[in-house]
Design a protein around this motif. Structure first.
Motif, PDB file in Angstrom:
ATOM      1  N   LEU A  13       0.769  -1.287   0.082  1.00 13.45           N
ATOM      2  CA  LEU A  13      -0.120   0.056  -0.001  1.00 13.45           C
ATOM      3  C   LEU A  13       0.863   1.270  -0.024  1.00 13.45           C
ATOM      4  N   LEU A  14       0.948   1.916  -1.041  1.00 14.92           N
ATOM      5  CA  LEU A  14       1.641   3.160  -1.197  1.00 14.92           C
ATOM      6  C   LEU A  14       0.697   4.459  -1.103  1.00 14.92           C
ATOM      7  N   ARG A  15       0.906   5.318  -0.086  1.00 15.67           N
ATOM      8  CA  ARG A  15       0.177   6.345   0.178  1.00 15.67           C
ATOM      9  C   ARG A  15       0.888   7.808   0.052  1.00 15.67           C
ATOM     10  N   ASN A  16       0.544   8.623  -0.712  1.00 13.24           N
ATOM     11  CA  ASN A  16       1.175   9.791  -1.136  1.00 13.24           C
ATOM     12  C   ASN A  16       0.653  10.864  -0.078  1.00 13.24           C
ATOM     13  N   THR A  17       1.509  11.083   1.002  1.00 15.87           N
ATOM     14  CA  THR A  17       0.834  12.467   1.709  1.00 15.87           C
ATOM     15  C   THR A  17       1.455  13.601   1.602  1.00 15.87           C
ATOM     16  N   VAL A  22       5.713  10.573  -6.041  1.00  8.13           N
ATOM     17  CA  VAL A  22       6.265   9.735  -5.387  1.00  8.13           C
ATOM     18  C   VAL A  22       7.472   9.138  -6.356  1.00  8.13           C
ATOM     19  N   THR A  23       8.579   9.679  -6.008  1.00  2.00           N
ATOM     20  CA  THR A  23       9.883   9.258  -7.201  1.00  2.00           C
ATOM     21  C   THR A  23      10.496   7.964  -6.690  1.00  2.00           C
ATOM     22  N   ARG A  24      10.445   7.462  -5.658  1.00  2.00           N
ATOM     23  CA  ARG A  24      11.266   6.342  -5.023  1.00  2.00           C
ATOM     24  C   ARG A  24      10.352   5.351  -4.239  1.00  2.00           C
ATOM     25  N   ASN A  25      10.361   4.153  -4.348  1.00  2.00           N
ATOM     26  CA  ASN A  25       9.700   3.200  -3.857  1.00  2.00           C
ATOM     27  C   ASN A  25      10.593   1.912  -3.244  1.00  2.00           C
ATOM     28  N   LEU A  26      10.997   1.935  -2.155  1.00  2.53           N
ATOM     29  CA  LEU A  26      12.050   1.118  -1.683  1.00  2.53           C
ATOM     30  C   LEU A  26      11.563  -0.419  -1.736  1.00  2.53           C
TER      31      LEU A  26
END
Length: 51
Positions: A13-17, A22-26
């Motif tokens: 689950l990726l939430r942009n707050t 969002v340019t990086r997702n480890l």
């Protein structure tokens, strides 16, 4: 002929707050060469690094 099979399962689950994109997702990758024997798998990959 030697055949290999792989199964990849990924759930996140990726939430942009923030207001920016969002340019990086480890992601952490875990490899298990010897199923059911994590000590043997860890020893192998310490010696051979994902080979």
């Amino acid at each position: 002929m030697l055949r290999h099979s792989y199964r990849l399962t990924m759930c996140r689950l990726l939430r942009n707050t923030s207001t920016g994109p969002v340019t990086r997702n480890l992601v952490r990758t875990s490899v298990d060469r010897y199923l059911g024997n994590p000590k043997r798998s860890n020893a192998r990959y310490r010696a051979h690094l994902l080979a």
